[in-house]
Design an enzyme around this catalytic site. Structure first.
Site, PDB file in Angstrom:
ATOM      1  N   GLY A   1     -36.893 -54.985  41.035  1.00  0.00           N
ATOM      2  CA  GLY A   1     -37.890 -54.705  41.985  1.00  0.00           C
ATOM      3  C   GLY A   1     -39.423 -55.156  41.499  1.00  0.00           C
ATOM      4  O   GLY A   1     -40.264 -54.832  42.024  1.00  0.00           O
ATOM      5  N   THR A   2     -39.390 -56.466  40.652  1.00  0.00           N
ATOM      6  CA  THR A   2     -40.419 -57.029  40.508  1.00  0.00           C
ATOM      7  C   THR A   2     -41.283 -57.582  41.682  1.00  0.00           C
ATOM      8  O   THR A   2     -42.433 -57.708  41.665  1.00  0.00           O
ATOM      9  CB  THR A   2     -40.284 -58.021  39.281  1.00  0.00           C
ATOM     10  OG1 THR A   2     -39.642 -59.069  39.896  1.00  0.00           O
ATOM     11  CG2 THR A   2     -39.665 -57.349  38.016  1.00  0.00           C
ATOM     12  N   ASN A   3     -40.507 -58.044  42.703  1.00  0.00           N
ATOM     13  CA  ASN A   3     -41.085 -58.529  43.800  1.00  0.00           C
ATOM     14  C   ASN A   3     -41.728 -57.433  44.571  1.00  0.00           C
ATOM     15  O   ASN A   3     -42.698 -57.578  45.087  1.00  0.00           O
ATOM     16  CB  ASN A   3     -40.014 -59.287  44.964  1.00  0.00           C
ATOM     17  CG  ASN A   3     -40.067 -60.823  44.557  1.00  0.00           C
ATOM     18  OD1 ASN A   3     -40.769 -61.748  44.648  1.00  0.00           O
ATOM     19  ND2 ASN A   3     -38.882 -60.871  43.591  1.00  0.00           N
TER      20      ASN A   3
ATOM     21  N   MET B   1     -29.086 -56.414  47.447  1.00  0.00           N
ATOM     22  CA  MET B   1     -27.671 -57.228  47.207  1.00  0.00           C
ATOM     23  C   MET B   1     -26.631 -56.716  48.046  1.00  0.00           C
ATOM     24  O   MET B   1     -25.414 -56.513  47.727  1.00  0.00           O
ATOM     25  CB  MET B   1     -27.188 -56.907  45.959  1.00  0.00           C
ATOM     26  CG  MET B   1     -28.193 -57.244  44.589  1.00  0.00           C
ATOM     27  SD  MET B   1     -28.476 -59.010  44.705  1.00  0.00           S
ATOM     28  CE  MET B   1     -27.110 -59.695  43.928  1.00  0.00           C
TER      29      MET B   1
ATOM     30  N   ILE C   1     -24.923 -57.427  52.459  1.00  0.00           N
ATOM     31  CA  ILE C   1     -25.136 -58.201  53.451  1.00  0.00           C
ATOM     32  C   ILE C   1     -25.865 -57.189  54.666  1.00  0.00           C
ATOM     33  O   ILE C   1     -25.241 -55.950  54.755  1.00  0.00           O
ATOM     34  CB  ILE C   1     -23.686 -58.648  53.982  1.00  0.00           C
ATOM     35  CG1 ILE C   1     -23.284 -59.555  52.749  1.00  0.00           C
ATOM     36  CG2 ILE C   1     -24.001 -59.367  55.223  1.00  0.00           C
ATOM     37  CD1 ILE C   1     -23.849 -60.679  52.774  1.00  0.00           C
TER      38      ILE C   1
ATOM     39  N   ASN D   1     -36.370 -62.462  53.917  1.00  0.00           N
ATOM     40  CA  ASN D   1     -35.714 -62.469  52.642  1.00  0.00           C
ATOM     41  C   ASN D   1     -36.356 -63.581  51.480  1.00  0.00           C
ATOM     42  O   ASN D   1     -36.817 -64.582  52.099  1.00  0.00           O
ATOM     43  CB  ASN D   1     -34.215 -62.750  52.828  1.00  0.00           C
ATOM     44  CG  ASN D   1     -33.181 -62.740  51.429  1.00  0.00           C
ATOM     45  OD1 ASN D   1     -33.599 -61.816  50.749  1.00  0.00           O
ATOM     46  ND2 ASN D   1     -32.550 -63.539  51.387  1.00  0.00           N
TER      47      ASN D   1
ATOM     48  N   HIS E   1     -35.113 -65.858  48.460  1.00  0.00           N
ATOM     49  CA  HIS E   1     -33.856 -66.316  47.765  1.00  0.00           C
ATOM     50  C   HIS E   1     -34.292 -67.410  46.704  1.00  0.00           C
ATOM     51  O   HIS E   1     -34.982 -68.395  46.817  1.00  0.00           O
ATOM     52  CB  HIS E   1     -33.080 -67.106  48.661  1.00  0.00           C
ATOM     53  CG  HIS E   1     -31.678 -67.434  48.343  1.00  0.00           C
ATOM     54  ND1 HIS E   1     -30.720 -66.738  48.050  1.00  0.00           N
ATOM     55  CD2 HIS E   1     -31.065 -68.777  48.107  1.00  0.00           C
ATOM     56  CE1 HIS E   1     -29.742 -67.463  47.460  1.00  0.00           C
ATOM     57  NE2 HIS E   1     -30.060 -68.699  47.636  1.00  0.00           N
TER      58      HIS E   1
HETATM   59  C1  GRF Z   1     -35.161 -62.506  43.126  1.00  0.00           C
HETATM   60  O1  GRF Z   1     -35.127 -63.113  42.084  1.00  0.00           O
HETATM   61  C2  GRF Z   1     -34.919 -62.804  44.449  1.00  0.00           C
HETATM   62  O2  GRF Z   1     -34.745 -64.360  44.618  1.00  0.00           O
HETATM   63  C3  GRF Z   1     -33.453 -62.395  44.739  1.00  0.00           C
HETATM   64  O3  GRF Z   1     -33.213 -61.254  43.681  1.00  0.00           O
HETATM   65  C4  GRF Z   1     -34.164 -61.223  42.879  1.00  0.00           C
HETATM   66  C5  GRF Z   1     -34.852 -60.180  43.168  1.00  0.00           C
HETATM   67  O4  GRF Z   1     -35.708 -59.517  41.775  1.00  0.00           O
HETATM   68  N1  GRF Z   1     -32.967 -62.343  45.813  1.00  0.00           N
HETATM   69  P1  GRF Z   1     -36.571 -58.436  41.661  1.00  0.00           P
HETATM   70  O5  GRF Z   1     -35.593 -57.366  41.803  1.00  0.00           O
HETATM   71  O6  GRF Z   1     -37.606 -58.505  42.692  1.00  0.00           O
HETATM   72  O7  GRF Z   1     -36.995 -58.392  40.323  1.00  0.00           O
END
Ligand code: GRF
Length: 185
Positions: free
Chosen positions: A14-16, A88, A90, A105, A107
């Site tokens: 969840g860092t994003n 993770m 679909i 999304n 990626h």
């Molecule tokens: C990210 O690197 C993104 O590109 C991929 O999953 C990862 C999620 O990282 N889809 P986080 O959970 O946001 O740390």
């Protein structure tokens, strides 16, 4: 500015999500995160929702009616935008007709190259010169919707999966907010 109500879907660290929460505190950033949905009860990202008092919901995708459970939550919080941030699973086709608003999304590759999983090992195996990340609209095909933004860097001799992931994620923290600004500009 009327901010768009946003739901972030996560499965892991969840860092994003954390980064988007920070950005959304800015008055001029076009979204507010109203809801977090995960399929994974042990997702560490849930903690960012808790710390920031954002409602979160664990909805497992083996539940027969999981699209409807998700839709109920999205309706409850009047969600305008879904951000998939390391989700993770679909998104089932049926869901696109139920949720008619935007789904995006992030990626970790320069799409259309390296759709799917294990992007860093495949990039290294193929001796690519550069890699990066892509933010794109989601459609019913895996990692195939229209691109919103892409950022890249050159791979250095000695780079391995761990530091490619690190460098890519640093770019993701810039790319995801920029993409959101771009689609609501
Ligand atoms: C990210 O690197 C993104 O590109 C991929 O999953 C990862 C999620 O990282 N889809 P986080 O959970 O946001 O740390």
């Amino acid at each position: 500015m009327v901010k768009k109500n946003t739901c972030v879907f996560i499965s892991g660290k969840g860092t994003n999500l954390r980064n988007l929460i920070l950005k959304s505190r800015d008055y001029n950033f076009p979204i507010n995160i109203r809801l977090v949905i995960t399929n994974n009860p042990s997702s560490m990202g849930i903690n960012y929702a808790k710390i920031n008092s954002i409602p979160f919901k664990i909805i497992k995708s083996n539940n027969r009616i999981f699209e409807h459970l998700i839709m109920n939550e999205l309706n409850k919080y009047k969600i305008d935008l879904i951000c998939l941030a390391g989700y993770m699973r679909i998104i089932p086709k049926k869901f696109f007709t139920l949720f008619r608003k935007k789904i995006i999304n992030i990626h970790p590759s320069l799409l259309p190259k390296y759709k799917g999983l294990n992007t860093f090992s495949r990039v290294l195996h193929n001796k690519e010169k550069k890699t990066g990340c892509t933010v794109h609209f989601v459609n019913s095909k895996l990692d195939s919707g229209n691109k919103i933004i892409q950022k890249f860097f050159y791979i250095k001799p000695g780079d391995n999966e761990t530091n490619l992931k690190y460098k890519t994620q640093k770019m993701e923290y810039l790319a995801f907010p920029e993409a959101i600004i771009r689609i609501f500009r």
